[in-house]
Design an enzyme around this catalytic site. Structure first.
Site, short mmCIF file in Angstrom:
data_model
loop_
_atom_site.label_atom_id
_atom_site.label_comp_id
_atom_site.label_asym_id
_atom_site.label_seq_id
_atom_site.Cartn_x
_atom_site.Cartn_y
_atom_site.Cartn_z
N ASN A 23 69.82 -74.72 -93.73
CA ASN A 23 70.90 -73.98 -92.73
C ASN A 23 72.25 -74.78 -92.78
O ASN A 23 72.20 -75.63 -92.25
CB ASN A 23 70.37 -73.82 -91.35
N LYS A 83 74.99 -73.94 -91.55
CA LYS A 83 75.64 -73.77 -90.35
C LYS A 83 77.28 -73.45 -90.74
O LYS A 83 77.52 -72.93 -91.88
CB LYS A 83 75.86 -74.71 -89.41
N HIS A 143 68.83 -68.49 -84.10
CA HIS A 143 69.35 -69.88 -83.91
C HIS A 143 69.52 -70.08 -82.44
O HIS A 143 70.43 -69.58 -81.78
CB HIS A 143 70.01 -70.15 -84.92
N GLU A 171 71.66 -72.05 -81.70
CA GLU A 171 73.17 -71.95 -81.37
C GLU A 171 73.59 -70.63 -81.04
O GLU A 171 74.67 -70.40 -80.38
CB GLU A 171 73.89 -72.83 -82.50
N GLU A 198 62.05 -74.45 -83.37
CA GLU A 198 63.08 -75.72 -83.41
C GLU A 198 63.23 -75.96 -81.90
O GLU A 198 63.98 -75.53 -81.24
CB GLU A 198 64.24 -75.05 -84.04
N GLY A 247 70.27 -81.50 -84.58
CA GLY A 247 71.44 -81.99 -84.60
C GLY A 247 71.56 -83.21 -83.83
O GLY A 247 72.75 -84.03 -83.64
N SER A 301 66.44 -82.30 -86.93
CA SER A 301 66.79 -83.45 -87.40
C SER A 301 65.32 -83.85 -88.44
O SER A 301 65.02 -85.10 -88.38
CB SER A 301 66.62 -84.50 -86.14
C1 PEP Z 1 69.16 -76.52 -87.77
O1 PEP Z 1 70.30 -76.13 -87.80
O2 PEP Z 1 68.09 -75.42 -87.86
C2 PEP Z 1 68.75 -77.75 -87.58
C3 PEP Z 1 67.31 -77.90 -87.44
O3 PEP Z 1 69.68 -78.67 -87.54
P1 PEP Z 1 69.50 -80.43 -87.78
O4 PEP Z 1 68.31 -80.47 -89.10
O5 PEP Z 1 70.72 -80.98 -88.27
O6 PEP Z 1 68.71 -80.96 -86.49
#
Ligand code: PEP
Length: 252
Positions: free
Chosen positions: A9, A11, A96, A98, A168, A174, A214
């Site tokens: 992803n 973003k 997601h 976000e 997630e 992040g 992460s």
């Molecule tokens: C994501 O954006 O779905 C995500 C898991 O980000 P990160 O790997 O940076 O935590």
């Protein structure tokens, strides 16, 4: 056995020049046998057409990060499923955290998009996950169970295998804080049990459930070894070819 699917992803990162560098960097390193596992990249809308051209003939598929649930209309700033397909997308990330946090997406709106994505021939990657305070209150299963049931409402049994779920935990996105393999496995197992209750065990066994939060080269192998973790949704670490490829290699 379920295949592993590693999705990146991007973003809101990478302009066109950076997209070219990242995709070329990735495809030039993907010279090994993926052994039936899959790699997906989800760049921003503006980079989809270029990325689609650059991955032609390569073992990489294309996804978007969001879509509108209508075919067309007066929805300024939105992009429809057919538009995504016409630019080469086979996947779309939906719900997601976000998007839930900053754009008001709910289980209801995600459910509408998921059904439309499936009907349009796209595979939705539906994201679920608890906040830190929800985990601390001990209500992770309640929250994730409600999200899974809400996002899959009225998705028929014959179609649910065409959908990917991504667990997630919001506190791990992040932040550099990863769920331990045991914490992640426990929620993945719970999600699969929920699918078994909603549909049946045959279907539940087929659905791919990715982990995201992460994920990096140092922790990917342990996470991907867990019996109910079928891949990863990777944010930060997918923006560099070396780290994304190292994550891909850790599922082989
Ligand atoms: C994501 O954006 O779905 C995500 C898991 O980000 P990160 O790997 O940076 O935590």
């Amino acid at each position: 056995m379920r295949k592993k699917i590693i999705a990146g992803n991007w973003k809101m990162f990478k302009d066109l020049r950076e997209t070219e560098d990242l995709v070329r960097g990735l495809t030039s390193r993907l010279t090994f046998d993926l052994k039936g596992n899959q790699v997906i990249i989800c760049p921003p809308f503006t980079s989809l057409a270029l990325a689609s051209k650059l991955i032609e003939g390569k073992p990489v598929e294309l996804g978007a990060q969001n879509m509108h649930p209508e075919d067309e209309g007066a929805f300024t700033g939105e992009v429809s499923p057919n538009m995504l397909k016409s630019v080469g997308c086979s996947y779309v990330i939906l719900g997601h955290s976000e998007r839930r946090q900053y754009f008001g997406e709910t289980n209801e709106s995600i459910n509408k998009k998921a059904k439309k994505a499936i009907a349009s021939g796209l595979t939705p990657i539906v994201c679920v996950g608890e906040l830190l305070e929800e985990r601390e209150k001990g209500i992770t299963e309640q929250v994730v169970g409600t999200q899974v049931r809400g996002c899959l409402k009225d998705v028929p049994e014959a179609e649910v295998e065409r959908l990917i779920l991504a667990y997630e935990p919001v506190w791990a996105i992040g932040t550099g804080k990863t769920a331990t393999p045991q914490q992640a496995q426990a929620v993945h197992q719970f999600i699969r049990k929920t699918l078994g209750q909603l549909y049946n065990w045959t279907v539940a066994e087929k659905v791919v459930i990715q982990y995201g939060g992460s994920v990096k080269p140092e922790n990917a192998a342990e996470l991907l070894k867990q019996p109910d973790i079928d891949g990863a949704l990777v944010g930060g670490a997918c923006l560099k070819p070396d780290s994304f490829v190292a994550i891909i290699q850790s599922c082989l």
